[in-house]
Design a protein around this motif. Structure first.
Motif, PDB file in Angstrom:
ATOM      1  N   GLY A  51     -10.404   1.503   4.984  1.00 59.97           N
ATOM      2  CA  GLY A  51     -10.988   2.075   3.765  1.00 59.97           C
ATOM      3  C   GLY A  51     -10.411   1.453   2.512  1.00 59.97           C
ATOM      4  O   GLY A  51     -11.134   1.141   1.561  1.00 59.97           O
ATOM      5  N   ILE A  52      -9.098   1.243   2.503  1.00 61.37           N
ATOM      6  CA  ILE A  52      -8.440   0.595   1.360  1.00 61.37           C
ATOM      7  C   ILE A  52      -9.012  -0.798   1.155  1.00 61.37           C
ATOM      8  O   ILE A  52      -9.341  -1.186   0.027  1.00 61.37           O
ATOM      9  CB  ILE A  52      -6.914   0.536   1.564  1.00 61.37           C
ATOM     10  N   ARG A  53      -9.153  -1.539   2.230  1.00 60.01           N
ATOM     11  CA  ARG A  53      -9.681  -2.913   2.129  1.00 60.01           C
ATOM     12  C   ARG A  53     -11.116  -2.910   1.601  1.00 60.01           C
ATOM     13  O   ARG A  53     -11.488  -3.763   0.798  1.00 60.01           O
ATOM     14  CB  ARG A  53      -9.608  -3.620   3.482  1.00 60.01           C
ATOM     15  N   THR A  54     -11.908  -1.958   2.042  1.00 65.80           N
ATOM     16  CA  THR A  54     -13.289  -1.869   1.569  1.00 65.80           C
ATOM     17  C   THR A  54     -13.323  -1.578   0.072  1.00 65.80           C
ATOM     18  O   THR A  54     -14.076  -2.212  -0.675  1.00 65.80           O
ATOM     19  CB  THR A  54     -14.050  -0.766   2.336  1.00 65.80           C
ATOM     20  N   LEU A  55     -12.498  -0.637  -0.367  1.00 67.92           N
ATOM     21  CA  LEU A  55     -12.472  -0.280  -1.785  1.00 67.92           C
ATOM     22  C   LEU A  55     -11.922  -1.420  -2.646  1.00 67.92           C
ATOM     23  O   LEU A  55     -12.403  -1.654  -3.751  1.00 67.92           O
ATOM     24  CB  LEU A  55     -11.681   1.007  -1.991  1.00 67.92           C
ATOM     25  N   LEU A  56     -10.931  -2.148  -2.129  1.00 70.84           N
ATOM     26  CA  LEU A  56     -10.429  -3.320  -2.853  1.00 70.84           C
ATOM     27  C   LEU A  56     -11.526  -4.377  -2.968  1.00 70.84           C
ATOM     28  O   LEU A  56     -11.716  -4.976  -4.033  1.00 70.84           O
ATOM     29  CB  LEU A  56      -9.203  -3.909  -2.158  1.00 70.84           C
TER      30      LEU A  56
ATOM     31  N   TYR B 260       0.839  -1.200   0.000  1.00 70.11           N
ATOM     32  CA  TYR B 260       0.000   0.000   0.000  1.00 70.11           C
ATOM     33  C   TYR B 260       0.874   1.251   0.000  1.00 70.11           C
ATOM     34  O   TYR B 260       0.549   2.234  -0.671  1.00 70.11           O
ATOM     35  CB  TYR B 260      -0.935   0.027   1.205  1.00 70.11           C
ATOM     36  N   GLU B 261       1.964   1.215   0.739  1.00 62.82           N
ATOM     37  CA  GLU B 261       2.881   2.359   0.752  1.00 62.82           C
ATOM     38  C   GLU B 261       3.516   2.552  -0.627  1.00 62.82           C
ATOM     39  O   GLU B 261       3.583   3.676  -1.134  1.00 62.82           O
ATOM     40  CB  GLU B 261       3.969   2.161   1.802  1.00 62.82           C
ATOM     41  N   GLU B 262       3.948   1.462  -1.260  1.00 67.67           N
ATOM     42  CA  GLU B 262       4.545   1.544  -2.600  1.00 67.67           C
ATOM     43  C   GLU B 262       3.557   2.134  -3.608  1.00 67.67           C
ATOM     44  O   GLU B 262       3.960   2.846  -4.534  1.00 67.67           O
ATOM     45  CB  GLU B 262       4.970   0.156  -3.093  1.00 67.67           C
ATOM     46  N   GLN B 263       2.280   1.851  -3.428  1.00 62.96           N
ATOM     47  CA  GLN B 263       1.246   2.324  -4.345  1.00 62.96           C
ATOM     48  C   GLN B 263       0.767   3.735  -4.014  1.00 62.96           C
ATOM     49  O   GLN B 263      -0.102   4.278  -4.698  1.00 62.96           O
ATOM     50  CB  GLN B 263       0.053   1.360  -4.341  1.00 62.96           C
ATOM     51  N   GLY B 264       1.304   4.329  -2.960  1.00 56.53           N
ATOM     52  CA  GLY B 264       0.918   5.672  -2.569  1.00 56.53           C
ATOM     53  C   GLY B 264      -0.362   5.743  -1.767  1.00 56.53           C
ATOM     54  O   GLY B 264      -0.954   6.818  -1.638  1.00 56.53           O
ATOM     55  N   LEU B 265      -0.798   4.616  -1.225  1.00 52.60           N
ATOM     56  CA  LEU B 265      -2.034   4.583  -0.451  1.00 52.60           C
ATOM     57  C   LEU B 265      -1.803   4.917   1.019  1.00 52.60           C
ATOM     58  O   LEU B 265      -2.715   5.374   1.705  1.00 52.60           O
ATOM     59  CB  LEU B 265      -2.694   3.203  -0.572  1.00 52.60           C
ATOM     60  N   LEU B 266      -0.625   4.635   1.509  1.00 55.06           N
ATOM     61  CA  LEU B 266      -0.226   4.952   2.884  1.00 55.06           C
ATOM     62  C   LEU B 266       1.074   5.736   2.833  1.00 55.06           C
ATOM     63  O   LEU B 266       1.915   5.476   1.970  1.00 55.06           O
ATOM     64  CB  LEU B 266       0.021   3.664   3.695  1.00 55.06           C
ATOM     65  N   ALA B 267       1.221   6.651   3.767  1.00 50.62           N
ATOM     66  CA  ALA B 267       2.454   7.447   3.822  1.00 50.62           C
ATOM     67  C   ALA B 267       2.907   7.553   5.277  1.00 50.62           C
ATOM     68  O   ALA B 267       2.726   8.582   5.925  1.00 50.62           O
ATOM     69  CB  ALA B 267       2.228   8.826   3.229  1.00 50.62           C
ATOM     70  N   PRO B 268       3.487   6.480   5.814  1.00 56.32           N
ATOM     71  CA  PRO B 268       3.909   6.521   7.216  1.00 56.32           C
ATOM     72  C   PRO B 268       5.104   7.454   7.414  1.00 56.32           C
ATOM     73  O   PRO B 268       5.871   7.707   6.489  1.00 56.32           O
ATOM     74  CB  PRO B 268       4.303   5.069   7.501  1.00 56.32           C
ATOM     75  N   GLU B 269       5.203   7.952   8.628  1.00 62.82           N
ATOM     76  CA  GLU B 269       6.391   8.719   9.010  1.00 62.82           C
ATOM     77  C   GLU B 269       7.538   7.720   9.131  1.00 62.82           C
ATOM     78  O   GLU B 269       7.317   6.520   9.292  1.00 62.82           O
ATOM     79  CB  GLU B 269       6.163   9.411  10.354  1.00 62.82           C
ATOM     80  N   ARG B 270       8.747   8.227   9.050  1.00 61.77           N
ATOM     81  CA  ARG B 270       9.930   7.370   9.233  1.00 61.77           C
ATOM     82  C   ARG B 270      10.698   7.836  10.454  1.00 61.77           C
ATOM     83  O   ARG B 270      10.973   9.022  10.616  1.00 61.77           O
ATOM     84  CB  ARG B 270      10.846   7.431   8.005  1.00 61.77           C
ATOM     85  N   ARG B 271      11.038   6.894  11.299  1.00 62.17           N
ATOM     86  CA  ARG B 271      11.898   7.184  12.441  1.00 62.17           C
ATOM     87  C   ARG B 271      13.325   7.347  11.941  1.00 62.17           C
ATOM     88  O   ARG B 271      13.659   6.899  10.827  1.00 62.17           O
ATOM     89  CB  ARG B 271      11.846   6.030  13.435  1.00 62.17           C
ATOM     90  N   PRO B 272      14.193   7.949  12.744  1.00 60.07           N
ATOM     91  CA  PRO B 272      15.605   8.060  12.340  1.00 60.07           C
ATOM     92  C   PRO B 272      16.225   6.690  12.028  1.00 60.07           C
ATOM     93  O   PRO B 272      17.109   6.583  11.184  1.00 60.07           O
ATOM     94  CB  PRO B 272      16.279   8.711  13.537  1.00 60.07           C
ATOM     95  N   SER B 273      15.714   5.652  12.672  1.00 60.53           N
ATOM     96  CA  SER B 273      16.210   4.296  12.434  1.00 60.53           C
ATOM     97  C   SER B 273      15.720   3.730  11.098  1.00 60.53           C
ATOM     98  O   SER B 273      16.188   2.675  10.662  1.00 60.53           O
ATOM     99  CB  SER B 273      15.754   3.371  13.561  1.00 60.53           C
ATOM    100  N   GLY B 274      14.771   4.420  10.461  1.00 59.76           N
ATOM    101  CA  GLY B 274      14.213   3.935   9.204  1.00 59.76           C
ATOM    102  C   GLY B 274      12.909   3.173   9.370  1.00 59.76           C
ATOM    103  O   GLY B 274      12.232   2.876   8.399  1.00 59.76           O
ATOM    104  N   TYR B 275      12.546   2.842  10.623  1.00 59.89           N
ATOM    105  CA  TYR B 275      11.293   2.128  10.860  1.00 59.89           C
ATOM    106  C   TYR B 275      10.105   3.016  10.502  1.00 59.89           C
ATOM    107  O   TYR B 275      10.130   4.227  10.709  1.00 59.89           O
ATOM    108  CB  TYR B 275      11.166   1.708  12.329  1.00 59.89           C
TER     109      TYR B 275
ATOM    110  N   SER C 258      -5.705  -0.706  -7.003  1.00 54.23           N
ATOM    111  CA  SER C 258      -4.931   0.183  -6.139  1.00 54.23           C
ATOM    112  C   SER C 258      -4.679   1.528  -6.819  1.00 54.23           C
ATOM    113  O   SER C 258      -4.635   2.569  -6.158  1.00 54.23           O
ATOM    114  CB  SER C 258      -3.623  -0.474  -5.705  1.00 54.23           C
ATOM    115  N   ALA C 259      -4.547   1.540  -8.139  1.00 54.32           N
ATOM    116  CA  ALA C 259      -4.349   2.810  -8.854  1.00 54.32           C
ATOM    117  C   ALA C 259      -5.569   3.708  -8.719  1.00 54.32           C
ATOM    118  O   ALA C 259      -5.439   4.922  -8.501  1.00 54.32           O
ATOM    119  CB  ALA C 259      -4.036   2.544 -10.322  1.00 54.32           C
ATOM    120  N   VAL C 260      -6.750   3.144  -8.843  1.00 56.33           N
ATOM    121  CA  VAL C 260      -7.978   3.937  -8.703  1.00 56.33           C
ATOM    122  C   VAL C 260      -8.130   4.396  -7.259  1.00 56.33           C
ATOM    123  O   VAL C 260      -8.502   5.541  -6.992  1.00 56.33           O
ATOM    124  CB  VAL C 260      -9.211   3.127  -9.166  1.00 56.33           C
ATOM    125  N   ILE C 261      -7.808   3.510  -6.314  1.00 58.75           N
ATOM    126  CA  ILE C 261      -7.903   3.881  -4.904  1.00 58.75           C
ATOM    127  C   ILE C 261      -6.963   5.045  -4.601  1.00 58.75           C
ATOM    128  O   ILE C 261      -7.336   5.993  -3.899  1.00 58.75           O
ATOM    129  CB  ILE C 261      -7.620   2.670  -3.990  1.00 58.75           C
TER     130      ILE C 261
END
Length: 127
Positions: free
Chosen positions: A48-53, A20-35, A59-62
């Motif tokens: 919401g993503i699961r409902t639309l799927l 989902y992140e790769e597809q631009g559906l989620l945009a989590p923050e990144r810790r300094p450690s990269g997590y 994923s492109a339309v979502i």
């Protein structure tokens, strides 16, 4: 929360969350450690993503419509912008075409299965 906690709270695998992140559906923050670091709003977003799927959207339309969807608890029923309605109408028409094609395929299989001589129903192109 980290990806494992989001996965537990939503019932979605960490692999799916990374997708989902790769597809631009989620945009989590990144810790300094990269997590990745997710918030409570991401739980609603994943649901919401699961409902639309499940509704048959790609994923492109979502990714196209997700920014236009209001947050749960802060919205009137249904989509609120005309552009979003147009995208959803287009997707509904696409799904209707797919259903029509599947019904035609099922009818053909029924004809083959019900024929005394299936070879009469199945024709080789050019013969």
């Amino acid at each position: 929360m980290r990806i494992g906690e989001l996965a537990r709270r939503t019932g979605v695998t960490p692999r799916a969350l990374r997708y989902y992140e790769e597809q631009g559906l989620l945009a989590p923050e990144r810790r300094p450690s990269g997590y990745r670091e997710y918030g409570d709003r991401d739980v609603d977003t994943v649901h919401g993503i699961r409902t639309l799927l499940a509704a048959g959207l790609t994923s492109a339309v979502i990714a196209e419509i997700l920014p236009g969807l209001p947050l749960p608890g802060r919205r009137r029923p249904g989509p609120t912008c005309p552009e979003l309605l147009a995208v959803l109408a287009r997707e509904r028409a696409r799904i209707t075409r797919q259903l029509d094609e599947l019904e035609a395929s099922r009818a053909l299989l029924d004809a083959v299965m019900g024929a005394d001589a299936p070879s009469e129903v199945i024709r080789t192109p050019g013969r």
